[in-house]
Design an enzyme around this catalytic site. Structure first.
Site, PDB file in Angstrom:
ATOM      1  N   LYS A 168      -9.678  -0.583  -5.194  1.00 14.39           N
ATOM      2  CA  LYS A 168      -9.957  -2.017  -4.438  1.00 14.39           C
ATOM      3  C   LYS A 168      -9.499  -1.727  -2.869  1.00 14.39           C
ATOM      4  O   LYS A 168      -8.424  -1.923  -2.580  1.00 14.39           O
ATOM      5  CB  LYS A 168      -8.881  -3.142  -4.943  1.00 14.39           C
ATOM      6  CG  LYS A 168      -9.388  -4.440  -4.567  1.00 14.39           C
ATOM      7  CD  LYS A 168      -8.362  -5.409  -4.158  1.00 14.39           C
ATOM      8  CE  LYS A 168      -7.775  -5.524  -2.658  1.00 14.39           C
ATOM      9  NZ  LYS A 168      -8.722  -5.952  -1.640  1.00 14.39           N
ATOM     10  N   GLU A 197       3.035   3.081  -0.196  1.00 12.96           N
ATOM     11  CA  GLU A 197       3.111   3.427   1.160  1.00 12.96           C
ATOM     12  C   GLU A 197       3.080   2.367   1.988  1.00 12.96           C
ATOM     13  O   GLU A 197       2.059   1.498   2.143  1.00 12.96           O
ATOM     14  CB  GLU A 197       1.853   4.316   1.582  1.00 12.96           C
ATOM     15  CG  GLU A 197       1.581   5.757   0.980  1.00 12.96           C
ATOM     16  CD  GLU A 197       2.776   6.871   1.129  1.00 12.96           C
ATOM     17  OE1 GLU A 197       3.584   6.263   2.184  1.00 12.96           O
ATOM     18  OE2 GLU A 197       3.147   7.531   0.585  1.00 12.96           O
ATOM     19  N   CYS A 207       0.888   2.598  10.822  1.00  9.36           N
ATOM     20  CA  CYS A 207       2.202   2.567  10.141  1.00  9.36           C
ATOM     21  C   CYS A 207       3.075   3.317  10.651  1.00  9.36           C
ATOM     22  O   CYS A 207       4.344   3.005  10.768  1.00  9.36           O
ATOM     23  CB  CYS A 207       1.985   2.432   8.634  1.00  9.36           C
ATOM     24  SG  CYS A 207       1.092   3.908   8.298  1.00  9.36           S
ATOM     25  N   GLU A 243       7.528  -4.937  12.697  1.00  6.91           N
ATOM     26  CA  GLU A 243       6.594  -4.177  13.001  1.00  6.91           C
ATOM     27  C   GLU A 243       5.503  -5.079  13.756  1.00  6.91           C
ATOM     28  O   GLU A 243       5.094  -6.062  13.556  1.00  6.91           O
ATOM     29  CB  GLU A 243       5.738  -3.987  11.415  1.00  6.91           C
ATOM     30  CG  GLU A 243       4.733  -2.595  11.520  1.00  6.91           C
ATOM     31  CD  GLU A 243       4.106  -2.671  10.323  1.00  6.91           C
ATOM     32  OE1 GLU A 243       3.946  -3.377   9.467  1.00  6.91           O
ATOM     33  OE2 GLU A 243       3.626  -1.269  10.215  1.00  6.91           O
TER      34      GLU A 243
HETATM   35  P1  NAP Z   1      -1.936  -5.712   3.155  1.00  2.00           P
HETATM   36  O1  NAP Z   1      -2.313  -7.270   3.554  1.00  2.00           O
HETATM   37  O2  NAP Z   1      -0.757  -5.498   2.479  1.00  2.00           O
HETATM   38  O3  NAP Z   1      -3.232  -5.398   2.282  1.00  2.00           O
HETATM   39  C1  NAP Z   1      -3.290  -4.164   1.788  1.00  2.00           C
HETATM   40  C2  NAP Z   1      -4.406  -4.225   0.574  1.00  2.00           C
HETATM   41  O4  NAP Z   1      -3.541  -4.972  -0.294  1.00  2.00           O
HETATM   42  C3  NAP Z   1      -5.597  -4.898   0.875  1.00  2.00           C
HETATM   43  O5  NAP Z   1      -6.567  -4.100   0.109  1.00  2.00           O
HETATM   44  C4  NAP Z   1      -5.260  -6.168   0.540  1.00  2.00           C
HETATM   45  O6  NAP Z   1      -6.522  -6.948   0.165  1.00  2.00           O
HETATM   46  C5  NAP Z   1      -4.369  -5.922  -0.723  1.00  2.00           C
HETATM   47  N1  NAP Z   1      -3.650  -7.090  -1.239  1.00  2.00           N
HETATM   48  C6  NAP Z   1      -3.393  -8.183  -0.456  1.00  2.00           C
HETATM   49  N2  NAP Z   1      -2.523  -9.112  -1.226  1.00  2.00           N
HETATM   50  C7  NAP Z   1      -2.938  -8.600  -2.670  1.00  2.00           C
HETATM   51  C8  NAP Z   1      -2.334  -9.095  -3.860  1.00  2.00           C
HETATM   52  N3  NAP Z   1      -1.504 -10.284  -3.975  1.00  2.00           N
HETATM   53  N4  NAP Z   1      -2.430  -8.071  -4.900  1.00  2.00           N
HETATM   54  C9  NAP Z   1      -3.037  -7.103  -4.796  1.00  2.00           C
HETATM   55  N5  NAP Z   1      -3.573  -6.538  -3.660  1.00  2.00           N
HETATM   56  C10 NAP Z   1      -3.493  -7.283  -2.620  1.00  2.00           C
HETATM   57  O7  NAP Z   1      -1.846  -5.010   4.394  1.00  2.00           O
HETATM   58  P2  NAP Z   1      -2.866  -4.537   5.446  1.00  2.00           P
HETATM   59  O8  NAP Z   1      -2.370  -5.757   6.458  1.00  2.00           O
HETATM   60  O9  NAP Z   1      -4.147  -4.383   5.215  1.00  2.00           O
HETATM   61  O10 NAP Z   1      -2.465  -3.084   6.144  1.00  2.00           O
HETATM   62  C11 NAP Z   1      -1.354  -3.090   7.198  1.00  2.00           C
HETATM   63  C12 NAP Z   1      -0.110  -2.851   6.598  1.00  2.00           C
HETATM   64  O11 NAP Z   1      -0.323  -1.725   5.908  1.00  2.00           O
HETATM   65  C13 NAP Z   1       1.105  -2.465   7.670  1.00  2.00           C
HETATM   66  O12 NAP Z   1       2.282  -3.015   7.134  1.00  2.00           O
HETATM   67  C14 NAP Z   1       1.034  -1.091   7.856  1.00  2.00           C
HETATM   68  O13 NAP Z   1       2.211  -0.462   8.266  1.00  2.00           O
HETATM   69  C15 NAP Z   1       0.641  -0.738   6.356  1.00  2.00           C
HETATM   70  N6  NAP Z   1       0.212   0.655   6.251  1.00  2.00           N
HETATM   71  C16 NAP Z   1       1.109   1.667   5.602  1.00  2.00           C
HETATM   72  C17 NAP Z   1       0.702   2.822   5.529  1.00  2.00           C
HETATM   73  C18 NAP Z   1       1.608   4.132   4.930  1.00  2.00           C
HETATM   74  O14 NAP Z   1       1.015   5.214   4.717  1.00  2.00           O
HETATM   75  N7  NAP Z   1       2.852   3.706   4.746  1.00  2.00           N
HETATM   76  C19 NAP Z   1      -0.620   3.389   6.026  1.00  2.00           C
HETATM   77  C20 NAP Z   1      -1.524   2.187   6.379  1.00  2.00           C
HETATM   78  C21 NAP Z   1      -0.959   1.231   6.885  1.00  2.00           C
HETATM   79  P3  NAP Z   1      -7.223  -7.794   0.994  1.00  2.00           P
HETATM   80  O15 NAP Z   1      -7.605  -7.028   2.375  1.00  2.00           O
HETATM   81  O16 NAP Z   1      -8.570  -8.122   0.590  1.00  2.00           O
HETATM   82  O17 NAP Z   1      -6.437  -8.922   1.669  1.00  2.00           O
END
Ligand code: NAP
Length: 474
Positions: free
Chosen positions: A171, A246, A280, A378
């Site tokens: 997804k 992650e 991140c 962050e």
């Molecule tokens: P996010 O809002 O948590 O979304 C990540 C993924 O989860 C998206 O595909 C999102 O779908 C999905 N999602 C949202 N709500 C969900 C639910 N209730 N159940 C299952 N899946 C759900 O994060 P983001 O804003 O896309 O990404 C930014 C974050 O990612 C930052 O905190 C960053 O630090 C972190 N990050 C971490 C790493 C690492 O390797 N540690 C790498 C890159 C980014 P939708 O897009 O459809 O909402």
């Protein structure tokens, strides 16, 4: 550019409502994908389950040959993929090309690493027994990925899962599904058996709940926010689903007074402003000792002043848009809070909106204190807050004073001094005189609330393998 979901080797969902995909640099709608839900997710899981029977029985060499074909296709289409990433995510095209290369490197590396999944033999306590440890693929894997690296966050999960013999339901993020679906087209072109790799787009909570609750899915690998990661962890408890997380970071960037200032400036610029600060692992708080504080800020400011903000599809742009309005508001809230509490503005400090696109100027704040919001959350934007610190001990104490533990950076030319600081940091990744440490062959992941398990390196295939102990009586 309208694309459908990829399930069991077919393109499905043309009859469903559509989700629009926009270019964050222009606000322009560039395509759409289906708004899939529970039934499409079930369908994809069933396809992956069926495909697992054949895929898991293939030899590692056979699986490697499919992955190598995919690697070549990704490399041959890198310009086109980079252009797509810039369009749907906003990062400048040079950086997007870098992401495609980085993403492809995981496919190449895991094509080979799949051949090195070794078991063990253990000396038995009795002459009539033989003790073995086997490694076997966990089964159907669900992968959930974020928008900030629309290609690389997918390949970093999918390549090791497929190499291990697992099948995958992905997804992708709602903001960046087109790159994911283009990768699926390349998977199809590479000739992977149907059902080995599937993509579902649509409502995250509905798809997420099905992925977490469906007992066929044996493992979920997630990259995204700590908030959603915690939700998935709670959902995983009910059927003790295996989970790799992650999550978010809040990287400290420590510059000791024996650092090479020029190297440190280059390191911070690369770490902080790449992807408009939306990574991140990007430096979120910079700690500097008095002897080099002013000299560093002066040189840093000279470099930051060269950075051009704009639409990443233009050749000269270094900093693209923020992903959306709420990202912009968070960045500005952090900056305004710091200024209100006495931080001094060196450069930047504001952004602008242009026809539904949100840009923020590269910003440096100095004389920041650890009570400010920006030193505790962050930011995910192009803002570099700098705090004066006195000792190495203070640097470590402030760096570790957070629930996050993903990446940290230390600049020091002293071997034993740098070593002591690096050893004391509670972080999964440390760049010592290195602002860009991530590579396919090394483990990437966080301690504390930044996550569970690792991606990359031989460590990154382990979460997709079960350990089976076999005791044989002779
Ligand atoms: P996010 O809002 O948590 O979304 C990540 C993924 O989860 C998206 O595909 C999102 O779908 C999905 N999602 C949202 N709500 C969900 C639910 N209730 N159940 C299952 N899946 C759900 O994060 P983001 O804003 O896309 O990404 C930014 C974050 O990612 C930052 O905190 C960053 O630090 C972190 N990050 C971490 C790493 C690492 O390797 N540690 C790498 C890159 C980014 P939708 O897009 O459809 O909402």
């Amino acid at each position: 550019m309208d694309k459908n979901m990829y399930c069991n080797g077919e393109w499905i969902g043309a009859d469903l409502d559509r989700i629009k995909v926009t270019n964050p640099a222009t606000g322009e709608v560039i395509g759409s994908v289906p708004n899939g839900g529970k039934s499409e997710t079930k369908q994809a899981i069933a396809a992956a389950n069926e495909a697992f029977k054949g895929w898991s029985k293939k030899t590692a060499n056979e699986r490697a040959s499919y992955l190598k074909k995919l690697y070549e296709l990704v490399v041959n289409h890198s310009d086109e993929l980079a252009e797509l990433i810039t369009k749907e995510m906003g990062k400048p095209k040079q950086e997007a090309a870098g992401e495609v290369g980085y993403g492809a490197s995981f496919i190449e590396w895991y094509a080979e690493e799949g051949k090195r999944v070794y078991g063990e033999t253990i000396p038995a306590s009795h002459d009539n027994k033989r003790l073995h440890v086997w490694k076997q693929p966990v089964g159907v894997v669900a992968a959930i990925t974020p928008w900030n690296f629309p290609a690389a966050m997918i390949t970093r999960k999918v390549a090791p899962a497929l190499a291990a013999g697992c099948t995958v339901v992905l997804k992708p993020a709602e903001d960046t599904p087109l790159t994911a679906l283009r990768i699926a087209e390349l998977v199809e072109e590479a000739g992977f058996p149907k059902g080995v790799f599937n993509i579902v787009t649509g409502a995250p909570d509905v798809i997420g709940t099905e992925l977490m609750e469906n007992p066929i899915v044996k493992k979920v690998t997630f990259t995204g926010s700590t908030e959603v990661g915690k939700l998935l962890m709670r959902q995983a408890a009910d059927n003790v689903k295996k989970l790799s997380l992650e999550l978010g970071g809040h990287a400290p960037f420590i510059i000791l007074d024996d650092a090479d200032v020029d190297k440190a400036v280059q390191g911070v610029v690369a770490s902080k402003f790449r992807n408009a600060g939306q990574t991140c692992v990007c430096a979120n708080r910079i700690y500097i000792q008095p002897k080099i504080y002013d000299a560093f800020i002066e040189k840093f400011n000279q470099e930051v002043d060269k950075l051009i903000v704009g639409d990443g599809s233009n050749d000269n742009v270094h900093i693209g848009p923020l992903i959306n309005q709420s990202a912009y508001e968070k960045v500005d809230r952090h900056v305004q809070d710091a200024l209100k509490q006495g931080a001094k503005l060196v450069t930047g400090g504001s952004g602008f909106e242009q026809e539904g696109a949100y840009f923020y100027k590269p910003t440096i704040l100095k004389d920041v204190r650890d009570s400010m919001l920006i030193m505790n959350e962050e930011t995910f934007g192009p803002v570099a807050p700098i705090q004066l610190i006195q000792s190495d001990e203070e640097a470590v104490q402030l760096a570790n004073q957070t629930p996050y533990g993903l990446a940290a950076y230390v600049y020091s030319e002293g071997l034993s001094r740098g070593m002591k600081v690096v050893e004391a940091l509670d972080y999964g990744i440390v760049g010592w005189n290195d602002g860009l440490p991530s590579v396919a062959q090394a483990p990437f992941g966080g301690m504390k609330e930044s996550g569970l398990e690792r991606e990359g390196g031989h460590h990154g295939i382990e979460p997709f393998l079960e350990t089976k102990y076999v005791s044989i009586g002779l």
